[in-house]
Design a protein around this motif. Structure first.
Motif, PDB file in Angstrom:
ATOM      1  N   UNK A 143     -18.756  16.800   1.121  1.00 42.81           N
ATOM      2  CA  UNK A 143     -19.191  15.428   1.398  1.00 42.81           C
ATOM      3  C   UNK A 143     -18.447  14.904   2.626  1.00 42.81           C
ATOM      4  N   UNK A 144     -18.948  13.835   3.247  1.00 41.03           N
ATOM      5  CA  UNK A 144     -18.228  13.253   4.385  1.00 41.03           C
ATOM      6  C   UNK A 144     -16.800  12.856   4.033  1.00 41.03           C
ATOM      7  N   UNK A 145     -16.598  12.389   2.802  1.00 40.82           N
ATOM      8  CA  UNK A 145     -15.250  11.998   2.395  1.00 40.82           C
ATOM      9  C   UNK A 145     -14.309  13.196   2.390  1.00 40.82           C
ATOM     10  N   UNK A 146     -14.812  14.355   1.936  1.00 40.46           N
ATOM     11  CA  UNK A 146     -14.008  15.571   1.944  1.00 40.46           C
ATOM     12  C   UNK A 146     -13.646  15.973   3.365  1.00 40.46           C
ATOM     13  N   UNK A 147     -14.604  15.833   4.280  1.00 42.42           N
ATOM     14  CA  UNK A 147     -14.400  16.272   5.665  1.00 42.42           C
ATOM     15  C   UNK A 147     -13.584  15.290   6.483  1.00 42.42           C
ATOM     16  N   UNK A 148     -13.932  14.003   6.376  1.00 42.51           N
ATOM     17  CA  UNK A 148     -13.393  13.010   7.305  1.00 42.51           C
ATOM     18  C   UNK A 148     -12.398  12.036   6.687  1.00 42.51           C
ATOM     19  N   UNK A 149     -12.308  12.010   5.368  1.00 39.63           N
ATOM     20  CA  UNK A 149     -11.467  11.020   4.721  1.00 39.63           C
ATOM     21  C   UNK A 149     -12.273   9.814   4.275  1.00 39.63           C
ATOM     22  N   UNK A 150     -11.675   8.999   3.434  1.00 38.14           N
ATOM     23  CA  UNK A 150     -12.403   7.881   2.818  1.00 38.14           C
ATOM     24  C   UNK A 150     -12.793   6.792   3.820  1.00 38.14           C
ATOM     25  N   UNK A 151     -11.958   6.545   4.852  1.00 34.54           N
ATOM     26  CA  UNK A 151     -12.254   5.458   5.791  1.00 34.54           C
ATOM     27  C   UNK A 151     -13.525   5.741   6.586  1.00 34.54           C
TER      28      UNK A 151
END
Length: 516
Positions: free
Chosen positions: A288-296
């Motif tokens: 997921x984007x959160x896994x790749x880029x972080x929550x922010x």
């Protein structure tokens, strides 16, 4: 009514093999089942234009055509005997039921040219012929979408917003993969770039030849690279069917012995439990984007979609929140230009509301119920005390970028009169002045300014004017909100002499110069 007729009616539209299989389950021999089905369906219609595996036919009563059961059963038939059609429908549904016409090749999951397999254009042609898909044009852009009401498509605003979020995320994925060495640094191809992202005839969102050890092979003493391939879908939850369709595409790409090993990555906003488990079991890296880029950054991508859809864009936008989203997403190299362009309408809308008050709408459509005429409005401010309308056409440009003569002519000659005709309906008894302006953070080409200067500023029922970057700066100085002034200064008013080099790099990587 005999048992065979009752069984066929209860089953509904289906493949002939489906009816035969159900009779066989009741102990009827294969030959007898075939004869019974043939007699019972003599008045039925065969679905034209679609060839199923093993030469079976999909049949139905004419009165059943187009019903919910018809489409559901047809989808089931595609799954068992027409996987190319099933994959195209599944992938389109997973992306909101709509995609740009030029993206259908990738969305379909079919190879461009491979012996014995249907290419995307043929799949599209046949699904349009049976009225399962259709092509519509929105603002000069062709889209493919579902035609039956049962197979609903998302609003075009959501499709566009989601695609922009994916565009931003793809640039981030590209940088992530490059820095990890998952592909040759300068050999990445990405959706909507000049070189299509193709491996073994299948189109992905990102591809790159890969020379790291798990994918590298040595053939006849020469290194044979593998491939990094990635698809992205940020629309909703990616379910088991969508993952299965991606696995099918990856298997197809890896089928030829001539193609190197493949490392498949699927990026989704979220996966269903079964979808994630299937991906894991098939060796797919599901992230997921959160896994790749972080929550922010992941939150900023979600906020971008909300800001650009009707529910977010037509409501009052918090300038501080808008500034935070801009700051977060413009950190992704290659995507900043498109982000600034897409959000320019919201920035301008927030600015005019801050300076002048009133009721604001941004990025919405209007329709004349009498004539059917439609138009898109970037920014509309309904001023307090019935003081009139301010309607702004936004042209976001790179620093130093120019609004062309063609653009201003289209605005003045076509869009302004059209919007005025539509909005003026219902206000003939009460005088409410209409004022139209075209704003840019760049400049107007000399020929565009010369042409505008020759046109009347006071027309029949409305007035017109324009603002270039310098005039917009002066106007922005009146804003009370600090975030608005900082946003414009940081993202739209930077000195072109100091930033044009970086902006040029951004445009080359991100596609056409940003403009709304």
């Amino acid at each position: 009514m005999d048992d065979t007729n009752a069984l066929i009616l209860s089953t509904g539209p289906a493949l002939t093999t489906t009816y035969i299989a159900r009779l066989r389950e009741q102990g009827v021999s294969d030959a007898a089942a075939r004869k019974r089905v043939q007699r019972a369906t003599e008045g039925y219609t065969k679905l034209a234009g679609i060839r199923f595996e093993k030469n079976t036919r999909f049949i139905y009563r004419p009165e059943d055509y187009g019903t919910v059961r018809f489409w559901r059963n047809l989808e089931s038939a595609f799954y068992t005997h027409g996987k190319s059609y099933w994959a195209a429908i599944t992938n389109l549904r997973a992306r909101g039921g709509m995609c740009r016409r030029e993206r259908f090749t990738q969305v379909s999951g079919a190879p461009i040219s491979r012996k014995g397999q249907l290419p995307p254009d043929i799949i599209l042609e046949r699904l349009i012929a049976i009225k399962m898909l259709e092509e519509q044009t929105f603002n000069d852009q062709a889209y493919i979408l579902f035609q039956p009401a049962y197979l609903r498509s998302a609003p075009i605003e959501l499709i566009r917003a989601n695609e922009l979020a994916e565009f931003v995320a793809l640039h981030g994925i590209k940088e992530w993969a490059r820095r990890l060495g998952l592909g040759s640094y300068n050999k990445f191809n990405m959706r909507d770039e000049d070189d299509p992202a193709i491996v073994s005839g299948f189109t992905f969102d990102i591809t790159a030849p890969a020379y790291f050890r798990p994918l590298l092979q040595v053939v006849d003493g020469k290194p044979k690279p593998g491939f990094f391939v990635c698809d992205i879908n940020l629309y909703g939850v990616t379910d088991e069917a969508a993952v299965e369709a991606f696995v099918r595409k990856c298997d197809g790409a890896a089928f030829s012995a001539k193609v190197g090993r493949i490392m498949p990555v699927f990026v989704a906003e979220a996966f269903s439990q079964k979808g994630f488990e299937l991906a894991k079991s098939k060796g797919i890296l599901a992230v997921t984007p959160e896994t790749l880029f972080g929550s922010e950054l992941a939150k900023a991508l979600r906020d971008l979609v909300r800001l650009l859809t009707d529910t977010g864009a037509t409501a009052a936008v918090n300038p501080d929140h808008l500034s935070k989203v801009l700051k977060s997403l413009t950190r992704i190299e290659g995507a900043s230009a498109n982000i600034r362009g897409a959000l320019f309408e919201l920035v301008v809308g927030s600015l005019v509301k801050d300076v002048e008050g009133g009721s604001l709408k941004t990025g919405f459509k209007v329709t004349n119920s009498g004539t059917g005429e439609k138009a898109e409005i970037d920014v509309q401010l309904d001023k307090d005390n019935h003081a009139g309308f301010l309607i702004v056409e936004c042209k976001a440009k790179n620093p130093g970028g120019r609004v062309s003569e063609k653009e201003v002519k289209r605005w003045y000659d076509n869009r302004v009169p059209l919007i005025h005709r539509i909005l003026n309906t219902g206000f003939k008894e009460v005088e409410r002045p209409f004022h139209f302006e075209i704003w840019t953070n760049g400049i107007f080409a000399a020929s565009a300014l010369e042409w505008l200067e020759r046109q009347a500023k006071e027309c029949d029922g409305y007035t017109v004017d324009w603002k270039d970057g310098a005039a917009l700066k002066t106007y922005a100085d009146q804003a009370s909100n600090v975030s608005l002034r900082e946003m414009l200064r940081e993202h739209y008013f930077r000195n072109p002499l100091t930033s044009i080099a970086q902006e040029h790099v951004t445009v080359v990587e991100g596609g056409a110069p940003y403009q709304s």
